[in-house]
Design an enzyme around this catalytic site. Structure first.
Site, PDB file in Angstrom:
ATOM      1  N   GLU A   1       0.565  -3.961  23.789  1.00 12.69           N
ATOM      2  CA  GLU A   1       1.035  -2.873  24.580  1.00 12.69           C
ATOM      3  C   GLU A   1       0.099  -1.492  25.276  1.00 12.69           C
ATOM      4  O   GLU A   1      -0.291  -2.335  26.074  1.00 12.69           O
ATOM      5  CB  GLU A   1       0.702  -2.171  23.216  1.00 12.69           C
ATOM      6  CG  GLU A   1       1.256  -2.588  22.075  1.00 12.69           C
ATOM      7  CD  GLU A   1       1.897  -1.920  20.230  1.00 12.69           C
ATOM      8  OE1 GLU A   1       0.869  -0.697  20.199  1.00 12.69           O
ATOM      9  OE2 GLU A   1       1.897  -2.390  19.696  1.00 12.69           O
TER      10      GLU A   1
ATOM     11  N   HIS B   1       6.155   1.419  19.646  1.00 17.46           N
ATOM     12  CA  HIS B   1       4.846   1.890  18.450  1.00 17.46           C
ATOM     13  C   HIS B   1       5.403   2.974  18.426  1.00 17.46           C
ATOM     14  O   HIS B   1       4.324   4.619  18.031  1.00 17.46           O
ATOM     15  CB  HIS B   1       3.213   1.298  19.218  1.00 17.46           C
ATOM     16  CG  HIS B   1       2.660   1.507  18.163  1.00 17.46           C
ATOM     17  ND1 HIS B   1       1.600   0.678  18.415  1.00 17.46           N
ATOM     18  CD2 HIS B   1       2.429   1.681  16.900  1.00 17.46           C
ATOM     19  CE1 HIS B   1       0.618   1.296  17.623  1.00 17.46           C
ATOM     20  NE2 HIS B   1       1.395   2.265  16.342  1.00 17.46           N
TER      21      HIS B   1
ATOM     22  N   THR C   1       6.852  -2.837  11.210  1.00 16.80           N
ATOM     23  CA  THR C   1       5.618  -1.837  11.565  1.00 16.80           C
ATOM     24  C   THR C   1       4.554  -1.447  11.158  1.00 16.80           C
ATOM     25  O   THR C   1       4.379  -0.056  11.628  1.00 16.80           O
ATOM     26  CB  THR C   1       7.243  -0.009  11.244  1.00 16.80           C
ATOM     27  OG1 THR C   1       6.886  -1.052   9.818  1.00 16.80           O
ATOM     28  CG2 THR C   1       8.421  -0.696  11.513  1.00 16.80           C
ATOM     29  N   ALA C   2       3.968  -2.308  11.408  1.00 19.23           N
ATOM     30  CA  ALA C   2       2.448  -2.521  11.123  1.00 19.23           C
ATOM     31  C   ALA C   2       1.377  -2.298  12.170  1.00 19.23           C
ATOM     32  O   ALA C   2       0.938  -1.388  12.787  1.00 19.23           O
ATOM     33  CB  ALA C   2       1.882  -3.335   9.785  1.00 19.23           C
ATOM     34  N   ARG C   3       0.941  -3.871  12.760  1.00 15.50           N
ATOM     35  CA  ARG C   3       0.113  -3.577  13.630  1.00 15.50           C
ATOM     36  C   ARG C   3       0.710  -4.767  13.963  1.00 15.50           C
ATOM     37  O   ARG C   3       0.837  -6.129  13.876  1.00 15.50           O
ATOM     38  CB  ARG C   3      -1.748  -4.234  13.892  1.00 15.50           C
ATOM     39  CG  ARG C   3      -1.933  -2.627  13.264  1.00 15.50           C
ATOM     40  CD  ARG C   3      -2.428  -2.475  14.032  1.00 15.50           C
ATOM     41  NE  ARG C   3      -3.119  -0.935  14.248  1.00 15.50           N
ATOM     42  CZ  ARG C   3      -2.509   0.471  14.328  1.00 15.50           C
ATOM     43  NH1 ARG C   3      -1.583   0.535  13.602  1.00 15.50           N
ATOM     44  NH2 ARG C   3      -3.986   0.699  14.020  1.00 15.50           N
TER      45      ARG C   3
ATOM     46  N   ILE D   1       2.345   2.544   2.301  1.00 11.77           N
ATOM     47  CA  ILE D   1       3.810   2.610   2.906  1.00 11.77           C
ATOM     48  C   ILE D   1       5.110   1.591   2.679  1.00 11.77           C
ATOM     49  O   ILE D   1       5.715   1.740   2.115  1.00 11.77           O
ATOM     50  CB  ILE D   1       3.428   2.105   4.388  1.00 11.77           C
ATOM     51  CG1 ILE D   1       2.954   3.389   5.773  1.00 11.77           C
ATOM     52  CG2 ILE D   1       5.111   1.453   5.199  1.00 11.77           C
ATOM     53  CD1 ILE D   1       2.358   3.128   6.545  1.00 11.77           C
TER      54      ILE D   1
ATOM     55  N   GLY E   1       1.193  -0.981   0.228  1.00 11.65           N
ATOM     56  CA  GLY E   1       0.024   0.041  -0.221  1.00 11.65           C
ATOM     57  C   GLY E   1       0.810   1.600  -0.011  1.00 11.65           C
ATOM     58  O   GLY E   1       1.991   1.271  -0.560  1.00 11.65           O
TER      59      GLY E   1
END
Length: 319
Positions: free
Chosen positions: A266, A285, A235-237, A156, A154
């Site tokens: 988290e 995060h 670095t997404a979820r 990113i 996408g």
């Protein structure tokens, strides 16, 4: 006067700056103490008390939304991802969801590149050794000697591709949707399936959304496809990666390393084995960190709130 539940942790420290804006539009604020996010039980304490919310990754589950309706009219998310908000329940109650598309593409892509360079050039490890009194030349390699696999091409993923190609990397990509052929031609990215990408990549960067198709996409079976010399970057979820499985392959030396900005829970629990692994780089995060990006998201989040409440936002100015 309408009431707003204000829980976005990136905006709360600057609340004095934004408070006059809310006063101008006659919006009263409820500002709980938020560390990372509001969980379901936290939100239920305020059910029925607010007309709109500016939130972070708060858990707007069907139970929460049912309890907050019909008063709640809009959930304005600070950022892009809305996986923590049950869209079906919102639709059922006519609740609008606002977000900022393409919010953090630049800083997140830069973060991925930083991890690629760190693991390739070994700077963090040489720095650590030097400060421990060791003179050790840890072998590194050029990025152009490695293949990067991008899961999710996408905004990113595309930005990461462009950066990696500038450094001469071969880039493989996979996605559940077709990627524009012009981008493929311009960058030279090779689109393939997940199996082939994982098997042939020296670095795997997770850049897809969290949805039912990506939940625990990286698990025991998919980790088994990766090279033992490969490094995973997420670095997404957090929930895209099965954390227990990742810890297992790292402990068994079936994966060379990992760089993680996001986690299944988290903040990361203090007893997580990841905290004691020398081949893992961790961040809280924070890959979205960028003054320019934050400023844009701050004001767009307020605008989305006003629009969802039916308030004319044409005179909204960045005070």
């Amino acid at each position: 006067m309408k009431t707003i539940l204000f829980t976005a942790p990136y905006m709360i420290p600057f609340l004095d700056r934004f408070r006059p804006v809310f006063e101008r539009y006659e919006l009263e604020l409820i500002v709980p103490d938020v560390r990372e996010r509001m969980e379901e039980e936290d939100l239920l304490k305020y059910a029925g008390q607010f007309d709109g919310t500016i939130c972070g990754d708060d858990r707007y589950t069907p139970r929460v939304i049912d309890a907050c309706a019909p008063r709640l009219k809009v959930i304005s998310k600070w950022g892009t991802g809305i996986d923590s908000i049950d869209a079906e329940a919102c639709s059922r109650h006519g609740i609008q969801i606002g977000r900022t598309l393409n919010a953090f593409t630049t800083p997140v892509a830069d973060t991925v590149l930083g991890y690629l360079l760190a693991f390739s050039r070994r700077q963090p490890w040489m720095d650590r050794a030097m400060k421990s009194g060791e003179w050790e030349k840890i072998p590194g390699k050029a990025l152009s000697e490695s293949t990067l696999g991008i899961v999710g091409v996408g905004n990113i993923g595309k930005a990461v591709t462009r950066r990696a190609r500038t450094f001469g990397m071969q880039v493989l990509g996979t996605d559940i949707v077709d990627i524009d052929h012009v981008f493929v031609s311009e960058t030279g990215i090779q689109m393939t399936d997940l199996h082939s990408l994982l098997s042939n990549s020296d670095f795997v960067s997770i850049n897809c959304d969290l949805n039912p198709t990506s939940q625990h996409l990286m698990n025991v079976d998919t980790f088994a496809l990766m090279k033992p010399t490969a490094v995973l970057i997420n670095t997404a979820r957090g929930p895209i990666v099965h954390e227990k499985a990742l810890i297992g392959v790292l402990q068994a030396n079936r994966l060379a390393g990992a760089a993680l900005d996001v986690f299944e829970v988290e903040p990361l629990p203090v007893d997580s084995p990841l905290l004691k692994m020398d081949n893992v780089m961790l961040a809280p995060h924070n890959s979205n960190s960028s003054p320019a990006a934050w400023e844009r998201v701050h004001w767009n989040t307020i605008k989305n709130l006003l629009d969802g409440l039916g308030i004319d936002s044409s005179d909204l100015k960045n005070d």
